[in-house]
Design a protein around this motif. Structure first.
Motif, mmCIF file in Angstrom:
data_model
loop_
_atom_site.group_PDB
_atom_site.id
_atom_site.type_symbol
_atom_site.label_atom_id
_atom_site.label_comp_id
_atom_site.label_asym_id
_atom_site.label_seq_id
_atom_site.Cartn_x
_atom_site.Cartn_y
_atom_site.Cartn_z
ATOM 1 N N HIS A 53 0.849 -1.194 0.000
ATOM 2 C CA HIS A 53 0.000 0.000 0.000
ATOM 3 C C HIS A 53 0.890 1.252 0.000
ATOM 4 O O HIS A 53 0.659 2.210 -0.738
ATOM 5 N N HIS A 54 1.945 1.216 0.797
ATOM 6 C CA HIS A 54 2.845 2.374 0.873
ATOM 7 C C HIS A 54 3.756 2.463 -0.350
ATOM 8 O O HIS A 54 4.030 3.546 -0.851
ATOM 9 N N PHE A 55 4.245 1.311 -0.802
ATOM 10 C CA PHE A 55 5.213 1.283 -1.903
ATOM 11 C C PHE A 55 4.822 0.203 -2.906
ATOM 12 O O PHE A 55 5.133 -0.973 -2.717
ATOM 13 N N PRO A 56 4.140 0.599 -3.987
ATOM 14 C CA PRO A 56 3.625 -0.382 -4.940
ATOM 15 C C PRO A 56 4.705 -1.287 -5.560
ATOM 16 O O PRO A 56 4.454 -2.454 -5.797
ATOM 17 N N THR A 57 5.914 -0.752 -5.795
ATOM 18 C CA THR A 57 6.957 -1.601 -6.395
ATOM 19 C C THR A 57 8.201 -1.639 -5.501
ATOM 20 O O THR A 57 8.388 -0.792 -4.620
ATOM 21 N N ARG A 58 9.025 -2.625 -5.777
ATOM 22 C CA ARG A 58 10.284 -2.791 -5.055
ATOM 23 C C ARG A 58 11.182 -1.554 -5.269
ATOM 24 O O ARG A 58 11.841 -1.071 -4.349
ATOM 25 N N GLU A 59 11.179 -1.034 -6.501
ATOM 26 C CA GLU A 59 11.973 0.157 -6.818
ATOM 27 C C GLU A 59 11.487 1.358 -6.001
ATOM 28 O O GLU A 59 12.292 2.159 -5.510
ATOM 29 N N ASP A 60 10.166 1.499 -5.896
ATOM 30 C CA ASP A 60 9.601 2.595 -5.087
ATOM 31 C C ASP A 60 10.140 2.541 -3.669
ATOM 32 O O ASP A 60 10.592 3.547 -3.109
ATOM 33 N N LEU A 61 10.090 1.344 -3.095
ATOM 34 C CA LEU A 61 10.498 1.178 -1.696
ATOM 35 C C LEU A 61 11.966 1.547 -1.483
ATOM 36 O O LEU A 61 12.307 2.332 -0.596
ATOM 37 N N PHE A 62 12.844 1.007 -2.328
ATOM 38 C CA PHE A 62 14.273 1.185 -2.059
ATOM 39 C C PHE A 62 14.796 2.566 -2.437
ATOM 40 O O PHE A 62 15.648 3.114 -1.736
ATOM 41 N N THR A 63 14.284 3.146 -3.518
ATOM 42 C CA THR A 63 14.734 4.519 -3.812
ATOM 43 C C THR A 63 14.181 5.471 -2.745
ATOM 44 O O THR A 63 14.887 6.386 -2.314
ATOM 45 N N ALA A 64 12.935 5.247 -2.307
ATOM 46 C CA ALA A 64 12.380 6.099 -1.235
ATOM 47 C C ALA A 64 13.208 5.960 0.035
ATOM 48 O O ALA A 64 13.433 6.936 0.758
ATOM 49 N N ALA A 65 13.675 4.751 0.310
ATOM 50 C CA ALA A 65 14.459 4.511 1.527
ATOM 51 C C ALA A 65 15.771 5.293 1.490
ATOM 52 O O ALA A 65 16.142 5.954 2.468
ATOM 53 N N VAL A 66 16.463 5.222 0.353
ATOM 54 C CA VAL A 66 17.742 5.929 0.255
ATOM 55 C C VAL A 66 17.503 7.441 0.317
ATOM 56 O O VAL A 66 18.239 8.182 0.982
ATOM 57 N N GLU A 67 16.433 7.911 -0.326
ATOM 58 C CA GLU A 67 16.117 9.343 -0.285
ATOM 59 C C GLU A 67 15.775 9.785 1.146
ATOM 60 O O GLU A 67 16.236 10.826 1.598
ATOM 61 N N TYR A 68 14.989 8.971 1.826
ATOM 62 C CA TYR A 68 14.583 9.294 3.195
ATOM 63 C C TYR A 68 15.799 9.433 4.109
ATOM 64 O O TYR A 68 15.943 10.409 4.846
ATOM 65 N N VAL A 69 16.697 8.476 4.030
ATOM 66 C CA VAL A 69 17.856 8.526 4.923
ATOM 67 C C VAL A 69 18.782 9.669 4.521
ATOM 68 O O VAL A 69 19.392 10.313 5.375
ATOM 69 N N ALA A 70 18.876 9.958 3.218
ATOM 70 C CA ALA A 70 19.685 11.089 2.780
ATOM 71 C C ALA A 70 19.136 12.379 3.370
ATOM 72 O O ALA A 70 19.897 13.248 3.821
ATOM 73 N N GLU A 71 17.824 12.516 3.404
ATOM 74 C CA GLU A 71 17.216 13.726 3.977
ATOM 75 C C GLU A 71 17.434 13.801 5.487
ATOM 76 O O GLU A 71 17.736 14.865 6.014
ATOM 77 N N GLU A 72 17.314 12.663 6.154
ATOM 78 C CA GLU A 72 17.588 12.609 7.594
ATOM 79 C C GLU A 72 19.012 13.064 7.890
ATOM 80 O O GLU A 72 19.254 13.838 8.806
ATOM 81 N N ARG A 73 19.935 12.560 7.082
ATOM 82 C CA ARG A 73 21.341 12.879 7.288
ATOM 83 C C ARG A 73 21.607 14.362 7.027
ATOM 84 O O ARG A 73 22.372 14.989 7.737
ATOM 85 N N SER A 74 20.977 14.905 5.992
ATOM 86 C CA SER A 74 21.132 16.329 5.691
ATOM 87 C C SER A 74 20.657 17.173 6.858
ATOM 88 O O SER A 74 21.326 18.132 7.251
ATOM 89 N N ALA A 75 19.512 16.818 7.406
ATOM 90 C CA ALA A 75 18.955 17.582 8.527
ATOM 91 C C ALA A 75 19.898 17.493 9.732
ATOM 92 O O ALA A 75 20.172 18.500 10.387
#
Lengths: 210, 210
Positions: A53-75
């Motif tokens: 429901h949150h991430f329809p494809t495997r690619e969605d999940l993993f690119t979102a994960a790397v983006e999320y952590v990159a944003e966390e690290r930036s903050a």
């Protein structure tokens, strides 16, 4: 999603976050080939249906994960540097370079590396997604490095100097993949902070043909 | 093996070499997960039995392949630099840095990267083998860089300066994984050759606390 509040939205956001963090952990531990949506859902304690429901494809999940952590690290980087010595100069630059290098030596880099390497052999969606993500994260990191180092990019060569520093940080991240390289890394960073200081403060004293 | 001669030994050596080159190609194209001994044998035009005669295990084949190409590249680097301007100074250093960076941006680096990333998730033989190989290749590259750059490691900081340069070269290699980064890379290298020249020739002019 972030603008809504209430218990339901909070739960949904918490689930999403657990999935993203589990995805980073899986990538680092099993690589792209071993990281399935089911495995991530299990690790996050979430049903497979909820994950999809949150991430329809495997690619969605993993690119979102790397983006999320990159944003966390930036903050985190911004917050840490805000607490560092405020005057642009050696002390602040030392903190900034140390933190920039840390961006590339932690679990995020490890996960991102798996994603890059998988994407480099991929002729489908993953490659395009990861390439776009990388360009975005790379630009943001460069922009932040310039600002935090107090580097004046109108001076010829300064832009490339900062880029080279970030390339070095990436290379130090690679060197840490198989062995604990922290002692050597500390000495290299120490020396290159000195060199950088000379370049940014003293102009291009090392230039031979200008 | 290299000391024997005759048609049989020549054939055996040629087969071995074809297998090693095919292994590098497979790693770069399919990654570790997709690179089997059968696939390499097929690509090299060699029977699976002959491949296993030369390399009993998959780990043997792929670590030997990365080592073989690393040695080839070292020899090519030495030859190229021998043909460069002989006086240690800006012109020669420019050639040397360009060649060092090229070590990390070609097909060898791409293949080695797949092997490193696979080894980083491996708790068995591959990790130990690749770690040992990396240490050996890393030491040799450093030794060669110091010699070719005419760097005096008895001067404090010079060792770390050269190490940082090699870390940067590795980072530039990573940046080239997904997109053609050669134009930006050229500008970064240009600038860092200037900086390096200032450090190696001018001492530690940028040092703040020495």
């Amino acid at each position: 999603m972030g603008t809504l509040t209430g218990p339901k939205q909070d739960r949904s956001r918490a689930t999403r976050q657990r999935l993203l963090e589990a995805a980073i952990g899986c990538l680092g531990e099993y690589g792209w080939a071993g990281s399935t949506v089911s495995l991530v859902a299990e690790r996050a304690g979430v049903s497979r249906g909820a994950a999809q429901h949150h991430f329809p494809t495997r690619e969605d999940l993993f690119t979102a994960a790397v983006e999320y952590v990159a944003e966390e690290r930036s903050a985190a980087l911004r917050a840490l540097v805000a607490a560092a010595p405020p005057v642009v100069g050696p002390a602040r630059r030392h903190v900034v370079v140390g933190e920039l290098v840390a961006l590339y030596t932690g679990p995020l880099f490890r996960a991102a590396l798996h994603l890059w390497v998988a994407a480099s052999n991929d002729r489908t969606q993953l490659r395009a997604r990861v390439t776009a993500l990388e360009a975005r994260v790379g630009r943001e990191t460069h922009r932040m490095a310039v600002e935090l180092l107090g580097a004046d990019e109108s001076v010829p060569g300064v832009r490339e100097t900062v880029q080279g520093l970030l390339d070095m940080a990436r290379g130090l991240g690679l060197a840490t993949l198989l062995t604990d390289d922290s002692a050597r890394r500390g000495r290299v960073v120490e020396e290159w902070v000195r060199i950088l200081e000379g370049v940014l403060e003293g102009g291009r004293r090392g230039a031979m043909d200008s």
